[in-house]
Design a protein around this motif. Sequence first.
Motif: not given
Length: 361
Positions: A73-96
């Motif tokens: 859970x920590x691996x997933x939630x930390x990664x998700x927080x890093x991805x979506x706290x500062x970025x809009x949802x775009x193709x690059x975000x989806x790829x990451x």
Amino acid sequence: MSEPKEKSKGGLFGRLFKGGSPAAAPAADEPQTAVAAVVEAEAPAGEQPVPAKAEPAKQSWFQRLKSGLGKTSSKLTTGISDLFSKRKLDAGTIDDLEDLLIQSDLGLETTNRITAAIGKGRFEKGISADEVREVLATEVERVLVPVAKPLVIEPSHKPHVIMMVGVNGTGKTTTIGKLATKFKAEGKSVLLAAGDTFRAAAIDQLKVWGERTACPVVARDVGGDSAGLAFDALKQAQASGADVLLLDTAGRLQNKQVLMEELEKVTRVLKKLDPSAPHDVLLVLDATTGQNALQQVEIFRDRAGVTGLVMTKLDGTARGGILVAIAAKFGLPVHAIGVGESADDLQPFSAQDFARAIAGT
């Protein structure tokens, strides 16, 4: 989000073993904080009564599951927080996000479902990390619901024969002991068979479980014929009127062909006494093996006729997502999961509980 409520009043056994007579257990969200009581025993004059030591609060099953899946859970939630706290949802975000989910062993099929659900109608819009975790939990639950099935002990089978298979080190023998504990608590008579005749440690370990659970154990010397032992065990179980026969087997994968031929021989021998046996062939998987577990399921399903799965050691890995990938690919029933060493740490598999725990919601 509050913890999911336990739907069944069957507590520890009701969901895993149908037809049992379990004692009721507290719901997952009921408070279980121990309260220290003051001992009102007589004390010498001038001295105050000594408070009794408080018993440590017992965690609910969901709390233990959530703690056990903490690394995943920590691996997933930390990664998700890093991805979506500062970025809009775009193709690059989806790829990451896709990379993160695949690295978490969720599998390509489930990953595609999650990214499609998140991207639908949301591009160039803001989406919070909490919303992403909710989608993750929802999609994982959808994958797991069809495979979350109880292990049914049929009263018409005397005995109901359960053959345990899996590679060495997955926890087969310990799982047998835990299942025996639960069956005995339901009032069932259980016979254990030490069919892993190639390892002295496995034979000795099963004998220890037999003593702990007051279950008779059929065993032979190291190197004995496992098929012959299985035959004798079933014959003894039939003669004694046992409700359940739990049969351990060898788990050597160094030579797959020899192992699989041995398991096939055991099955043929059992059928001489009971054409319907074994009634369940349970594959025990170690969650820490990650992607290798997929290969194990395929081999044992095709050669040993696996009917259901038990996954152990979810508390010691960041690779708990592999169970989702296995469910999506094979669709085999998942009867139970283990998050610790005690008998109570092997529990019925709940799709909702697992999905919420892995997503950290």
